[in-house]
Every structure is written in structure tokens, then in C-alpha cells.
Design a protein around this motif. Structure first.
Motif: not given
Length: 421
Positions: A185-200, A203-213
């Protein structure tokens, strides 16, 4: 001197690969630079989807079967056997995994799917190692055989069963997945802010910890496990010696046939696991044609990675990401990536100029200008271009990385027991 030590000597062709290998700090800097450029392009174009959590999560899911196929190819080719049959072994994995999965549960399906792929690997080893049939011919034959066999078996096994048909299996129960609570949740909120580099990065890390089989977790763990086995154990040392100089390995007491057989069977099992992922995780059923050439793209990822697990993982991630563009805002995201491609080509042209390679620099700059012009005069790209993007990227990456590659020296070469005597 022990056998394991002796096998590591330069006489077996363990020369360093052509070109300089990137150190880990330099590689991380390159990745960070590429991510920073992507962030700039995202801000300029407004295509927030290119680095959001959903996009990265989808990219990871699409990268897993490609990475498993590529890892299978790596095991085989490190032992000196070219495995073009990865696609067919994946097909066997999809069918056997779904067939066993809907009857006895998904984890049974995983095991049976691995065995199905390993069966294809055993056939490939039998034909190429024992009878010295050309590796490419054998691999193509296995691809055709696997496709024909599953087309024949599917109506027999699935037709008339609830939820099944001549081209599709009944649904398989889910293996389950996990999300890291709080962090996701924290990474998704940070990604949604659209900040340079940090939000990206978020997003990358959030994909690694969200709904992972759970199967994704297993697949990721197989990358460092393969590296450790192949480069840090006596077993791996002997196996790799069979792909560098089997005659010298045999003279030191290595049973070359045994190691080639083991490597190709493991290769088939890994490709089968990639097929299982497609028929149990990506889709909860077998569907004819669902591999869609991923075995070949996995082979390309392995070559891009210079026959190393880490490079293979990067290649699979790249191809998985481009494939994910088909599913999430494809046209808008691919259009934004035209600008990123133009910027990367400009950087490449400057680098070539610094190295005084004027003709390649001019060609690279010209392609970059054409790509920037395409981006400037259009607002979107045709759907056909979006669908072709993964395959175009595959060709471009292989073309650009060809100069730094070094395959195992005996890869694909015929070998007969005792031929060095």
C-alpha cells in the motif's frame, strides 16, 4: 590435483568472454540511469502507466515463463547442447500441468508439468547426445511433435468434461498469491504521487510485492540457485566443462554423456515449469497455442544475458515489460516509449562518437531522429505495432548485444565418447 580443480584450468577453454563484463556497481548505475530517463519521459508525455504498480506487476507475471524457458536453455547450452526445443517443452508443460492440475490439484499439476517438460528434454538428449543428431533439427522436431501430441491428446482428455473442450482444459484451482501487507500500500501511494524517479522506483518495487504468485517466488529463487549450482559447486564445474571442452573433461574423468543428459533433462523441466505457469497461474486452464513463442523469446533472453543467469533475468524482465504493454494502455505507452527510444539512441550515438566509431554513430543517430520524428508527428501508434513490440525489441536487443557475446565453446558441436583418444 582433484578432478574439480583440474576441470577449471584454461585448457578447457575457460577464457574470459569477449568484451568487458559489467561489474555489479556499474550495472546498477546503468539500470538507475535507464530508470531516470524513463521517469523523464513519463513526466514529459504524461504516460503514467509505463511505470505504475499494475504495469510492473503484469510485466513480472509475463517475464516469469520467458525467464524459466531461458534458464532451461542456459542449463542445456552450458553443457554444450543447443535447445531450440524449449517451445515444445513449454507446450508439454502447459498440457500436462493443466491435465493433472484440474484432477488432483494445482501443486500436483506443477510436478506433472515439470515431468512433461523433462520428458521432452530426455527425448532431445537421447537424440542429440546418444545419436549425434543435429541439435537444431532435433529441437525443431520436438516443437512440432509437442504441438501435434497435445492437439491429439486435448480432445481425448478434455472434451466432454465440464468446462473443457477440444482446445481447452477445465479450470484449475489457483495456487494462491501473496501481497506484503503495509509495504504494498505504501509503495502504491508513493507511485501515485508522480514524483521524478522516486515514484518510478516505487512502481517497480510495488510490482514485486503485490499479488505475487507462489510459483513466481519459486521461479525468481531459481535464478540465484542456478548460478550457485553452476558456478559454485563441483557438479556445476563439471557440467560447464562439457560445454567448453568435453574431450578434456573426459580425460579428467568426467562422464560427459551423463552431465549432458542431466543438463538437458533439467532444461526441459524448467521449460515445463514455464508452461505450467501459463496454464495454472497466468490462465487457470490449458489453451491451445498459449505459449505464443515464449520459448523462442526465452532463448533470446538467454543469449542477451550472455549465457549468465543475471543477464538472463534482465532480458526476461525487458521482454516481459514490452509484452505487458499489450495489456495495459498499449498504444499510449508504446507511443511514449518512442521518445525514450529516441533518447537512448542519442546517448548511444554519443557513446559511439567518443569511441571514434563514426559510421555506427551516424546510423544510430539517424534512427534516433526517425524515431523522434515518428513520436512528434503522431499521437498514438497502430495496434499492430503494439502487438509486434515484444518481437521487435527481441530482434533489436540481440542485434545490439551481439558484439559482446561469447557462447560456450563446444555449444552445439557433436561429441563421441572417447573421440580424444
Amino acid at each position: 590435483m582433484t578432478t574439480a580443480t583440474a576441470v577449471n584450468q584454461p585448457s578447457l577453454g575457460s577464457a574470459a568472454p569477449a568484451g568487458r563484463r559489467l561489474s555489479l556497481p556499474v550495472l546498477l548505475l546503468v539500470i538507475a540511469g535507464a530508470l531516470a530517463l524513463t521517469s523523464i519521459v513519463r513526466i514529459i508525455t504524461g504516460a503514467d502507466g509505463i511505470t505504475n504498480v499494475s504495469q510492473m506487476s503484469t510485466a513480472l507475471q509475463l517475464a516469469v515463463p520467458i525467464g524459466l524457458a531461458g534458464l532451461g536453455g542456459l542449463w542445456a547450452e552450458r553443457a554444450g547442447v543447443v535447445n531450440i526445443g524449449l517451445e515444445g517443452m513449454m507446450i508439454l508443460g502447459t498440457w500436462f500441468g493443466a491435465w493433472a492440475g484440474y484432477q488432483w490439484g494445482p501443486w500436483t499439476g506443477v510436478l506433472v508439468g515439470i515431468l512433461g517438460g523433462a520428458l521432452g528434454g530426455l527425448l532431445h538428449a537421447f537424440v542429440t547426445v546418444t545419436f549425434n543428431v543435429n541439435h537444431i533439427v532435433s529441437g525443431v522436431a520436438i516443437n512440432i511433435l509437442a504441438l501435434g501430441a497435445t492437439r491429439y491428446l486435448a480432445p481425448l482428455a478434455f472434451e466432454g468434461v465440464q468446462g473443457g473442450s477440444a482446445k481447452q482444459s477445465p479450470p484449475v484451482h489457483s495456487l494462491g498469491d501473496f501481497t506484503v501487507p503495509g509495504l504494498s500500500d505504501a509503495l502504491q501511494e508513493l507511485n501515485a504521487k508522480g514524483w521524478f524517479f522516486v515514484s518510478d522506483i516505487a512502481g517497480l518495487l510495488g510490482g514485486l510485492v503485490t499479488n505475487v504468485s507462489w510459483l513466481t517466488l519459486l521461479a525468481v529463487a531459481l535464478i540465484p540457485a542456478s548460478w550457485w549450482i553452476l558456478w559454485r559447486t563441483a557438479f556445476g564445474l563439471r557440467l560447464r566443462s562439457c560445454g567448453e571442452n568435453p574431450v578434456a573433461a573426459e580425460s579428467l574423468g568426467v562422464n560427459v554423456y551423463k552431465y549432458k543428459y542431466l543438463a538437458v533433462i533439467i532444461s526441459g523441466g524448467l521449460a515445463g515449469l514455464g508452461g505450467v505457469f501459463l496454464s495454472i497461474v497466468a490462465n487457470p486452464f490449458y489453451l491451445e497455442g498459449q505459449t505464443s513463442g515464449r520459448g523462442y523469446i526465452g532463448l533470446a533472453a538467454m543469449i542477451f544475458g550472455n549465457w549468465m543467469p543475471g543477464g538472463l533475468a534482465l532480458g526476461a524482465g525487458l521482454f516481459g515489460y514490452t509484452d505487458s504493454l499489450n495489456l495495459r494502455g498499449g498504444s499510449e505507452n508504446v507511443h511514449a516509449l518512442l521518445l525514450l527510444g529516441a533518447v537512448l539512441l542519442a546517448v548511444g550515438a554519443i557513446w559511439l562518437l567518443i569511441r571514434k566509431k563514426y559510421a555506427p554513430a551516424l546510423l544510430t543517430a539517424a534512427i534516433g531522429v526517425l524515431m523522434f520524428t515518428w513520436y512528434s508527428v503522431t499521437n498514438e501508434v497502430p495496434n499492430q505495432v503494439v502487438s509486434a513490440t515484444p518481437y521487435v525489441i527481441t530482434l533489436l536487443v540481440l542485434a545490439l548485444s551481439a558484439q559482446r557475446l561469447r557462447m560456450p565453446k563446444a555449444d552445439g558441436l557433436p561429441y563421441r565418447k572417447g573421440q580424444g583418444k
